[in-house]
Design a protein around this motif. Structure first.
Motif, PDB file in Angstrom:
ATOM      1  N   TYR A 134      14.632  45.254  27.568  1.00 15.87           N
ATOM      2  CA  TYR A 134      15.406  45.341  28.479  1.00 15.87           C
ATOM      3  C   TYR A 134      16.490  46.678  28.167  1.00 15.87           C
ATOM      4  N   ARG A 135      15.759  47.675  27.548  1.00 16.73           N
ATOM      5  CA  ARG A 135      16.555  49.027  27.438  1.00 16.73           C
ATOM      6  C   ARG A 135      15.792  50.041  28.234  1.00 16.73           C
ATOM      7  N   TYR A 136      16.443  50.993  28.830  1.00 21.49           N
ATOM      8  CA  TYR A 136      16.076  52.083  29.655  1.00 21.49           C
ATOM      9  C   TYR A 136      15.056  53.111  28.642  1.00 21.49           C
ATOM     10  N   ARG A 137      13.920  53.111  29.085  1.00 21.91           N
ATOM     11  CA  ARG A 137      12.855  54.192  28.738  1.00 21.91           C
ATOM     12  C   ARG A 137      13.001  55.577  29.623  1.00 21.91           C
ATOM     13  N   PHE A 138      13.231  55.353  30.718  1.00 22.77           N
ATOM     14  CA  PHE A 138      13.206  56.720  31.679  1.00 22.77           C
ATOM     15  C   PHE A 138      14.394  56.256  32.846  1.00 22.77           C
TER      16      PHE A 138
END
Length: 718
Positions: free
Chosen positions: A188-192
């Motif tokens: 649930y963490r931003y990669r882009f």
């Protein structure tokens, strides 16, 4: 250099006028003076220059300021399958194609203004493969530095270059798009995060990478909507949904969210690609359109369409949960008086006032209020028994009766009739019910309440005689409308004979309708339904058109009488149509008489007089029908120019046994003779009645003793 030959004659001079060509020439002279090796052929500058250009892997063109091609290298000619004669001296658009030229012209013009340009285009080769073409436009200058044209070169990008270009394009697309784009990992963490998404959160893209989604959108939203949907996406499902993000006290915000699984390696899902588009404007517009589609524009309550939806919901709940509900239809009594005396603006204002009054039942009983059209409203109340529905109906009637409507200093009062259709969820399984059934039942109860005095509430009861009669009336109305739509009426004729020894005979035209079994339906209830719902002018038009058509093909000695309804007599438009049709067949007028009822002439005195005069002027006869059935007045006989009056059957029926009836008939005949009017007696059923009428000097007789109605069949006409 306006033509190809001119270009070729000055080719050497023209080619040495630009920087690149001058460089080739200078190099050629230097090499020629310094190289002594006899194995090196003494190539001139132009030859060496052409060899270098043709050996270039770039497809190259030289054009002047008029977009005329000066030179093209071998790569270009091979790519486009052309020869130099096809290209040199011709417009560049002819060489590369008009569409391509129009697309590249801004870049060419930019080079002609002194600025080199570069652009990338997707192309398809002869095998159908897609590739990126790197195109440059460089100014072409003469020795004085003046721009005389442009050098256009295009080269297919290498695999590595193409990859870079693709990535550059994708980055540019993501940078310029207004959609918010992100890639969320399975943690649930931003990669882009693209620029638009970062700007929404008032951060830079690099500041968002690695942040937890809950921190960015809020933990309440994440736990309520986000986590469950992301888990579905991580499991391989693609999702699309709209989400209302509007916060209290702030402007509306509605977004469309699309989520796709993000795969890496061997098709392993490592996250979700999320695209968020702001659709606030279109969503609010769609919501407003839905509201307008379900709302009555005048009163602001719901309309018939919304009512239909609500009834479908209630029927579903009744079927599944056994719930009860009631539909109340409200029809205003004397509303037309307000419109006639104060105008339609006043009528509209009154309808709005009644709509506001009915909205109070939404607060007190959770009722849905709708306007069905005109002066008709409806209330739908769920989970309410029959007694409760009756009580609401009585409250509505009482509220409207006590309402005072002030308009322009005048106070108006109206009344209301309420019909109730009760839905018992316990019995619905055995007797399927549709929304149309509920509305029909409530309407029938409301109409019966109105016809029996108004200002009252009635509940629909299928076994009630009056309700059954009302249903039969509605059935008759459907039969008439279907007969009109399908041209399915039948014409019968009934003989009328002279009993004064003159042997004259004419026939009355009668209209009949066949039932589903082929048998003719009783005419009386059909006429009542037609008159009540204003269909008689349409029916009379049908009769007139068909009688005239048939009479043209009938024997010349056939004379007919045709009935005209009171509604048609009072309709100026019908008068115009009738006279127009008679004008088309002037030779038939003397063979026709028209029967007009006494009540119709009295109700529309001026219109009836104008119609009678016009018919007589065209040679038609005029008969006053049903004389004696109402409040007859011999004074009317002097106001209307008629040829004959027909004594109503209610008087003739007992003339053989009732001396008073004989006296009435004798009086009518005496007055008619004085005025020069002939007399026809209806309902002559036996010889005794015929003999008495002959003694009373009646002119014509009509009834089963004379002849029964028979279908009028004309060969060649159906």
């Amino acid at each position: 250099m306006s033509n190809a030959s001119g270009l070729k004659q000055d080719e050497s001079e023209a080619k040495s006028d630009h920087d690149g060509c001058a460089a080739f020439e200078e190099s050629a002279h230097t090499n020629a003076a310094s190289v002594a090796d006899p194995l090196v052929p003494p190539l001139d500058a132009n030859t060496r220059r052409d060899a270098i250009i043709d050996a270039s892997p770039a497809s190259t063109l030289l054009c002047d300021r008029d977009y005329i091609v000066w030179e093209a290298n071998a790569k270009f000619l091979d790519d486009f399958c052309l020869t130099k004669d096809d290209v040199i001296g011709h417009p560049i658009a002819a060489a590369i194609g008009k569409k391509i030229f129009e697309r590249r012209k801004p870049s060419i013009d930019q080079a002609l203004s002194g600025e080199s340009t570069r652009l990338l285009e997707w192309q398809t080769d002869r095998s159908g493969a897609r590739f990126i073409l790197d195109i440059s436009h460089v100014p072409l200058r003469d020795r004085n530095g003046e721009i005389v044209g442009t050098i256009i070169s295009a080269i297919k990008a290498s695999e590595q270059q193409e990859l870079k270009q693709r990535l550059s394009m994708y980055r540019e697309v993501l940078r310029q798009t207004t959609d918010r784009v992100g890639v969320i990992g399975t943690d649930y963490r931003y990669r882009f995060c693209n620029d638009a998404n970062a700007a929404y959160h008032q951060r830079r893209p690099e500041d968002i990478i690695g942040c937890h989604l809950g921190d960015m959108i809020g933990w309440d939203l994440f736990e309520k909507h986000g986590q469950e949907k992301y888990d579905r996406c991580f499991a391989g499902e693609s999702l699309e949904f709209d989400l209302d993000l509007t916060k209290e006290g702030q402007a509306p915000e509605i977004v469309n969210v699309r989520m796709y699984p993000y795969r890496e390696g061997e098709d392993e899902i490592t996250g979700a690609v999320v695209t968020i588009r702001d659709i606030t404007g279109s969503a609010l517009m769609a919501k407003e359109m839905r509201r307008r589609a379900r709302e009555d524009a005048l009163t602001g309550v719901y309309n018939r369409y919304a009512l239909q939806e609500r009834l479908e919901e209630l029927l579903a709940n009744a079927s599944q949960k056994g719930e009860c509900a009631a539909l109340l239809t409200i029809d205003l009594d004397n509303f037309k008086v307000v419109n006639d005396l104060a105008g339609h603006a006043a009528g509209d204002a009154l309808l709005c006032q009644i709509g506001e009054m009915l909205k109070a039942f939404k607060v007190s009983h959770g009722a849905m209020v709708a306007r069905l059209g005109g002066d008709e409203f409806a209330l739908v109340v769920s989970c309410l028994g029959e007694c409760g529905a009756k009580e609401i109906g009585r409250q509505i009637v009482s509220n409207i009766q006590t309402m005072r409507f002030d308009w322009g200093g005048s106070v108006f009062t109206v009344d209301a009739s309420v019909g109730i259709a009760f839905l018992d969820g316990k019995n619905i399984g055995a007797n399927p019910v549709a929304p149309g059934d509920l509305m029909k039942w409530a309407d029938q109860a409301c109409l019966l309440a109105k016809e029996t005095g108004g200002g009252r509430t009635l509940v629909f009861e299928p076994g009630n005689r009056e309700m059954a009669a009302r249903q039969a009336h509605v059935g008759n109305l459907k039969v008439l409308q279907q007969a009109l739509d399908e041209n399915a009426f039948c014409l019968f004729t009934m003989p009328i004979e002279a009993i004064d020894g003159s042997a004259r005979v004419y026939h009355e035209v009668l209209l009949r309708v066949a039932g589903q079994d082929g048998q003719m339906l009783p005419p009386a209830p059909l006429i009542v339904a037609a008159e009540r719902h204003g269909l008689m002018p349409k029916i009379d038009r049908w009769v007139i058109c068909n009688v005239l058509q048939r009479l043209r093909a009938a024997p010349e000695d056939l004379r007919l009488s045709v009935n005209l309804s009171g509604q048609s007599v009072g309709d100026p438009a019908f008068k115009d149509l009738l006279l127009e049709k008679l004008g088309q067949y002037p030779n038939l007028a003397s063979r026709l008489s028209f029967e007009i009822t006494e009540t119709a002439t009295v109700r529309s005195m001026a219109t009836a007089q104008a119609l009678i005069r016009a018919l007589r002027n065209r040679g038609c006869g005029v008969i006053l029908d049903d004389f004696g059935a109402g409040l007859s007045s011999f004074a009317y006989l002097r106001q209307f120019e008629i040829d004959c009056l027909k004594i109503d059957g209610s008087i003739i029926g007992d003339v053989a046994s009732d001396e008073v009836q004989r006296t009435i008939v004798a009086g009518i005949v005496a007055v008619a003779n004085k005025l020069g009017i002939e007399v026809t007696a209806e309902f002559v059923e036996d010889r005794e009645t015929m003999d008495i009428l002959r003694e009373l000097d009646v002119t014509f007789a009509q009834g089963y003793f004379v002849g029964k109605p028979v279908e009028w069949i004309v060969p060649g006409i159906t």
